[in-house]
Write a protein that holds these residues in place. Structure first.
Motif, PDB file in Angstrom:
ATOM      1  N   GLY A   1      17.668  24.586 -33.130  1.00  0.00           N
ATOM      2  CA  GLY A   1      18.392  23.320 -33.056  1.00  0.00           C
ATOM      3  C   GLY A   1      17.488  22.114 -33.086  1.00  0.00           C
ATOM      4  N   VAL A   2      16.253  22.289 -33.571  1.00  0.00           N
ATOM      5  CA  VAL A   2      15.280  21.190 -33.659  1.00  0.00           C
ATOM      6  C   VAL A   2      15.481  20.430 -34.968  1.00  0.00           C
ATOM      7  CG1 VAL A   2      12.838  20.573 -33.796  1.00  0.00           C
ATOM      8  CG2 VAL A   2      13.578  22.400 -32.247  1.00  0.00           C
ATOM      9  N   LYS A   3      15.721  19.141 -34.886  1.00  0.00           N
ATOM     10  CA  LYS A   3      15.871  18.313 -36.073  1.00  0.00           C
ATOM     11  C   LYS A   3      14.514  17.773 -36.501  1.00  0.00           C
ATOM     12  CE  LYS A   3      20.229  19.014 -35.803  1.00  0.00           C
ATOM     13  NZ  LYS A   3      20.838  20.043 -36.697  1.00  0.00           N
ATOM     14  N   GLY A   4      14.217  17.897 -37.783  1.00  0.00           N
ATOM     15  CA  GLY A   4      12.903  17.496 -38.258  1.00  0.00           C
ATOM     16  C   GLY A   4      12.942  16.504 -39.408  1.00  0.00           C
ATOM     17  N   LEU A   5      11.868  15.738 -39.503  1.00  0.00           N
ATOM     18  CA  LEU A   5      11.617  14.886 -40.663  1.00  0.00           C
ATOM     19  C   LEU A   5      10.486  15.560 -41.431  1.00  0.00           C
ATOM     20  CD1 LEU A   5      11.937  12.182 -42.258  1.00  0.00           C
ATOM     21  CD2 LEU A   5      10.121  11.272 -40.798  1.00  0.00           C
ATOM     22  N   TYR A   6      10.767  16.012 -42.648  1.00  0.00           N
ATOM     23  CA  TYR A   6       9.794  16.776 -43.428  1.00  0.00           C
ATOM     24  C   TYR A   6       9.299  15.938 -44.600  1.00  0.00           C
ATOM     25  CZ  TYR A   6      11.883  20.541 -40.712  1.00  0.00           C
ATOM     26  OH  TYR A   6      12.341  21.329 -39.669  1.00  0.00           O
ATOM     27  N   GLY A   7       7.996  15.665 -44.617  1.00  0.00           N
ATOM     28  CA  GLY A   7       7.421  14.825 -45.656  1.00  0.00           C
ATOM     29  C   GLY A   7       6.922  15.631 -46.845  1.00  0.00           C
ATOM     30  N   PHE A   8       7.395  15.272 -48.038  1.00  0.00           N
ATOM     31  CA  PHE A   8       7.016  15.958 -49.273  1.00  0.00           C
ATOM     32  C   PHE A   8       6.376  14.971 -50.244  1.00  0.00           C
ATOM     33  CE2 PHE A   8      10.565  18.315 -47.506  1.00  0.00           C
ATOM     34  CZ  PHE A   8      10.281  19.653 -47.753  1.00  0.00           C
ATOM     35  N   ALA A   9       5.105  15.191 -50.600  1.00  0.00           N
ATOM     36  CA  ALA A   9       4.477  14.420 -51.669  1.00  0.00           C
ATOM     37  C   ALA A   9       4.796  15.165 -52.964  1.00  0.00           C
ATOM     38  CB  ALA A   9       2.976  14.307 -51.452  1.00  0.00           C
ATOM     39  N   SER A  10       5.883  14.777 -53.607  1.00  0.00           N
ATOM     40  CA  SER A  10       6.465  15.591 -54.681  1.00  0.00           C
ATOM     41  C   SER A  10       6.058  15.173 -56.087  1.00  0.00           C
ATOM     42  CB  SER A  10       7.994  15.566 -54.563  1.00  0.00           C
ATOM     43  OG  SER A  10       8.413  16.104 -53.323  1.00  0.00           O
ATOM     44  N   ASP A  11       5.023  14.358 -56.221  1.00  0.00           N
ATOM     45  CA  ASP A  11       4.599  13.951 -57.562  1.00  0.00           C
ATOM     46  C   ASP A  11       3.356  14.690 -58.021  1.00  0.00           C
ATOM     47  OD1 ASP A  11       2.985  12.700 -55.640  1.00  0.00           O
ATOM     48  OD2 ASP A  11       2.515  11.035 -56.982  1.00  0.00           O
TER      49      ASP A  11
ATOM     50  N   GLU B   1      13.288  27.123 -41.023  1.00  0.00           N
ATOM     51  CA  GLU B   1      14.218  28.148 -40.534  1.00  0.00           C
ATOM     52  C   GLU B   1      14.151  28.266 -39.016  1.00  0.00           C
ATOM     53  OE1 GLU B   1      13.022  31.596 -42.720  1.00  0.00           O
ATOM     54  OE2 GLU B   1      14.538  31.290 -44.291  1.00  0.00           O
ATOM     55  N   ALA B   2      12.919  28.299 -38.482  1.00  0.00           N
ATOM     56  CA  ALA B   2      12.752  28.418 -37.036  1.00  0.00           C
ATOM     57  C   ALA B   2      13.320  27.209 -36.315  1.00  0.00           C
ATOM     58  CB  ALA B   2      11.268  28.586 -36.704  1.00  0.00           C
ATOM     59  N   ASN B   3      13.091  26.019 -36.864  1.00  0.00           N
ATOM     60  CA  ASN B   3      13.626  24.798 -36.255  1.00  0.00           C
ATOM     61  C   ASN B   3      15.148  24.791 -36.274  1.00  0.00           C
ATOM     62  OD1 ASN B   3      11.120  23.757 -35.620  1.00  0.00           O
ATOM     63  ND2 ASN B   3      10.960  22.497 -37.453  1.00  0.00           N
ATOM     64  N   ASN B   4      15.716  25.258 -37.379  1.00  0.00           N
ATOM     65  CA  ASN B   4      17.180  25.321 -37.467  1.00  0.00           C
ATOM     66  C   ASN B   4      17.763  26.251 -36.413  1.00  0.00           C
ATOM     67  OD1 ASN B   4      17.339  23.522 -39.547  1.00  0.00           O
ATOM     68  ND2 ASN B   4      18.076  24.963 -41.077  1.00  0.00           N
ATOM     69  N   GLU B   5      17.113  27.393 -36.213  1.00  0.00           N
ATOM     70  CA  GLU B   5      17.591  28.356 -35.221  1.00  0.00           C
ATOM     71  C   GLU B   5      17.509  27.784 -33.806  1.00  0.00           C
ATOM     72  OE1 GLU B   5      15.363  31.910 -35.760  1.00  0.00           O
ATOM     73  OE2 GLU B   5      16.219  32.354 -37.746  1.00  0.00           O
TER      74      GLU B   5
END
Length: 293
Positions: A181-191, A175-179
């Protein structure tokens, strides 16, 4: 006590990290004997997981995979320690991005990216991708109880421009990055295996009905992120190749849970191709018989 443990272990970890790779893997072979043959670390869990996930194989075939998986586990653990002092040039040589240009083209779309991966091959060295991308890199992780080791891990990751955030910090960070204007790569270990709640989503993973994380998908929908899969292949000892695969560039239009299902199928494919490189020691199927009525 936490500080004393850190003071005691840090010099040992540092000495391991400066070992040449040839000696590092000789040491790994010794650690394998200790962990697998003497201690038998989580051997019961590994055998149960292999029997559940790979019932089509014989007991002898699963035993071969079991031994190889422990050897890989020891290698990966020491490679993680090696990250303390490894150079950017060295890790880029050993963890090769095959289609970084394709990823950079996705960045040009101007949307943040949710990068989904499984606990497969060298997910630890995947932090090296942050030195080769434009977006800010964030990895969601579980905080280490020892605050000194937790800070050490964050410091190591920051060498490769990777920022660690806990699950609770994920939404506020995005949310803070969106406000800003920071574009991010977010890594999710989803298994991983989530806690079982009434509204938990269940799916088949390796033919077994289990609860699954849907956080990456739901956040991608909420914040209109592109979703990619991180496919890693172990080429040989100490060398890996990674490819970015697009899951969707229009998350909001995809039916709920379809992204998660696609991700699970891709992890299954990796496991079936070379099961010895999956992290069989974690209790992925522990909730298989506890689905709420």
């Amino acid at each position: 006590m936490q500080f004393l443990l850190y003071i005691f272990l840090y010099p040992i970890l540092f000495l391991i990290s400066i070992l040449p790779f040839r000696l590092l893997y000789i040491f790994s072979d010794c650690v394998y004997i200790l962990v697998y043959r003497i201690i038998g670390y989580r051997k019961k869990t590994v055998r149960e997981n292999l029997a559940l996930a790979l019932p089509h194989l014989t007991e002898k075939e699963r035993l071969v995979i079991e031994k190889k998986s422990y050897k890989h586990l020891c290698d990966m653990f020491l490679e993680m320690i090696k990250t303390m002092t490894i150079s950017v040039k060295e890790i880029e040589k050993r963890f090769v991005l095959k289609n970084v240009d394709y990823y950079l083209e996705m960045e040009k779309q101007g949307k943040s990216i949710a990068l989904m991966c499984g606990h497969y091959a060298s997910y630890e060295w995947s932090i090296s991708i942050n030195s080769r991308i434009t977006f800010e890199g964030f990895a969601i992780y579980k905080r280490i109880n020892n605050k000194y080791f937790d800070n050490l891990v964050k410091k190591i990751r920051s060498r490769f421009k990777a920022y660690l955030i806990t699950t609770k910090e994920t939404v506020p960070t995005i949310e803070a990055n969106n406000e800003k204007g920071v574009k991010g790569l977010y890594g999710f270990a989803s298994d991983q295996s989530p806690q079982v709640k009434q509204k938990t989503y269940w799916s088949n993973f390796m033919g077994i009905e289990v609860p699954v994380y849907t956080g990456a998908e739901m956040l991608a929908k909420k914040f209109d992120m592109n979703v990619m899969f991180m496919k890693i292949k172990k080429v040989k000892r100490g060398f890996y190749e990674m490819e970015f695969e697009l899951l969707t560039d229009d998350a909001k239009s995809i039916p709920n849970y379809q992204i998660t299902e696609t991700f699970l199928r891709k992890v299954e494919q990796q496991i079936l191709e070379a099961p010895e490189f999956y992290l069989w020691t974690h209790k992925r199927w522990k909730h298989r018989n506890r689905k709420p009525v």
